[in-house]
Scaffold this motif. Structure first.
Motif, PDB file in Angstrom:
ATOM      1  N   SER A 406       0.848  -1.183   0.000  1.00 54.92           N
ATOM      2  CA  SER A 406       0.000   0.000   0.000  1.00 54.92           C
ATOM      3  C   SER A 406       0.888   1.238   0.000  1.00 54.92           C
ATOM      4  O   SER A 406       2.062   1.166   0.424  1.00 54.92           O
ATOM      5  N   PRO A 407       0.384   2.376  -0.478  1.00 52.26           N
ATOM      6  CA  PRO A 407       1.194   3.602  -0.426  1.00 52.26           C
ATOM      7  C   PRO A 407       1.701   3.900   0.982  1.00 52.26           C
ATOM      8  O   PRO A 407       2.840   4.348   1.151  1.00 52.26           O
ATOM      9  N   ALA A 408       0.887   3.647   1.994  1.00 54.82           N
ATOM     10  CA  ALA A 408       1.301   3.915   3.373  1.00 54.82           C
ATOM     11  C   ALA A 408       2.459   2.999   3.786  1.00 54.82           C
ATOM     12  O   ALA A 408       3.431   3.445   4.414  1.00 54.82           O
ATOM     13  N   GLU A 409       2.371   1.721   3.412  1.00 56.34           N
ATOM     14  CA  GLU A 409       3.444   0.776   3.740  1.00 56.34           C
ATOM     15  C   GLU A 409       4.736   1.144   3.018  1.00 56.34           C
ATOM     16  O   GLU A 409       5.830   1.088   3.600  1.00 56.34           O
ATOM     17  N   ALA A 410       4.608   1.513   1.756  1.00 56.50           N
ATOM     18  CA  ALA A 410       5.790   1.876   0.973  1.00 56.50           C
ATOM     19  C   ALA A 410       6.438   3.151   1.514  1.00 56.50           C
ATOM     20  O   ALA A 410       7.668   3.276   1.552  1.00 56.50           O
TER      21      ALA A 410
END
Length: 426
Positions: A406-410
């Motif tokens: 996810s963008p948040a994880e990345a």
């Protein structure tokens, strides 16, 4: 901004006319102290290789000498190694009086005190400079340079592939663009779009279009802002289009050169600079007749997609002993006549919207122009330079999202490295 203007001019039809474009040539009136007050002086101007055609230099020098009775000496510089060379020159007693500087490099030189304040010049001649283009010339609220010329990415497409897919009209919105690419994939054997996972300047443009920023202020320091919802929205748009491509998710547009891939004739489109069409033609001369350009469509038809604005500013050395004369040069070089002439000769975006008519007839430049007013850059802070060093954490973030995070994880994955670079001493 590194660029290959000469190849762009030759291949994409960018060399049009050497004639002056009309308008004020800046030759009326006299410089401070009267025209003869500058007689016998020589102004040293550094310009980058490919930036200013010989005819432009000749015409500007003639107008400058007529107005001031002084001469101008143009010295051509190479992009490779220019930052160190300019840093050294600005610290010496006899720096170049006027010099070209990359737009995203300007804040770093302004912070070190190497650039003269040009607030009076902005008041006199810069009232209608396009705001998005002038932003990089301003540091901490002060005008330290003047916007000169710019370029941004467009859609380069294969007319035959689009016709084979039954597409008759160019897309006006992002959704229409996506639908057309899907149609190419469904009705032809071509790859709809070649979009590698790390074409990060296009991603920066998408962030600009969302109104996002890649960094934010945390107390007295800058930190990563990749976890911002606006940045995530830009990445989701990128991911949607990249899913239509066979390009590697962990490479950028130069690995391999996307122009060479497009030149094979089995790709519907790519997003890049106009001069990259020249790479395609060099690889396959037969494709030249099939190449077209259009502005990257935005969410709505009335506003193009956000784009990264690469370009150059002109600055005056704080250590120059000829600052008044240098400003007289800038009044001429940036006048409507010579700013317009440069846009026409080099197929670049001029510093004011009223001069964009000078790129008429140049298909790539005409496609660039509509997006310029809404474009932007990487963060205009001195701390940004270290972020771009390989391995660029923004590229790492993009690949991580494309590979399923996810963008948040990345964003979390690269946060420490991103912040470490922003904290490096300048």
């Amino acid at each position: 901004m590194k660029r290959k203007l000469i190849s762009a001019i030759g291949v994409a039809g960018m060399m049009i006319s050497l004639a002056a474009c009309g308008g004020d040539d800046g030759s009326g009136g006299e410089g401070k102290g009267g025209a003869d007050g500058y007689a016998g002086q020589t102004l040293t101007v550094w310009v980058m290789d490919g930036s200013s055609p010989d005819q432009w230099q000749k015409d500007v020098a003639a107008a400058f000498e007529k107005k001031t009775k002084a001469k101008v000496k143009f010295e051509i510089q190479q992009w490779n190694g220019i930052q160190q060379k300019l840093t050294t020159a600005l610290s010496e007693e006899n720096p170049p009086d006027v010099f070209e500087i990359g737009n995203t490099q300007t804040p770093a030189y302004a912070k070190t005190g190497g650039l003269a304040d040009l607030a009076d010049l902005k008041t006199e001649i810069g009232g209608d400079w396009t705001e998005s283009l002038n932003n990089s010339s301003v540091f901490e609220g002060k005008q330290y340079a003047a916007p000169w010329y710019f370029a941004n990415r467009v859609v380069v497409y294969n007319k035959k592939v689009w016709a084979d897919a039954g597409i008759k009209d160019l897309p006006k919105t992002r959704d229409e663009f996506y639908a057309d690419l899907k149609q190419i994939g469904e009705k032809t054997d071509a790859e709809p779009i070649y979009l590698p996972g790390q074409n990060w300047y296009h991603f920066v443009g998408l962030v600009v279009g969302e109104g996002g920023e890649l960094v934010k202020k945390d107390g007295d320091k800058y930190v990563s802002n990749l976890d911002d919802p606006k940045v995530a929205a830009a990445m989701e748009t990128y991911k949607k289009f990249q899913a239509l491509s066979k390009a590697p998710k962990d490479k950028d547009e130069a690995t391999p050169q996307q122009g060479e891939v497009f030149g094979k004739g089995d790709v519907g489109a790519f997003i890049g600079m106009g001069w990259e069409a020249g790479i395609a033609i060099e690889a396959n001369p037969e494709i030249e007749k099939e190449i077209g350009y259009f502005t990257i469509p935005g969410a709505t038809a009335d506003k193009p997609e956000g784009v990264f604005l690469g370009g150059s500013n002109l600055a005056v050395a704080a250590g120059s002993q000829k600052q008044d004369l240098a400003k007289e040069f800038l009044k001429i070089a940036l006048s409507d006549q010579y700013e317009g002439q440069l846009a026409k000769l080099n197929g670049v975006i001029p510093n004011k919207e009223s001069l964009q008519g000078n790129v008429k007839g140049n298909a790539a430049a005409e496609a660039m122009a509509p997006a310029a007013a809404g474009g932007g850059t990487t963060p205009l802070i001195p701390e940004w330079a270290a972020v771009e060093n390989a391995p660029n954490p923004v590229k790492t973030y993009m690949t991580a999202v494309l590979n399923g995070k996810s963008p948040a994880e990345a964003a979390k994955q690269v946060e420490d490295e991103f912040n470490k670079r922003l904290a490096q001493q300048q």
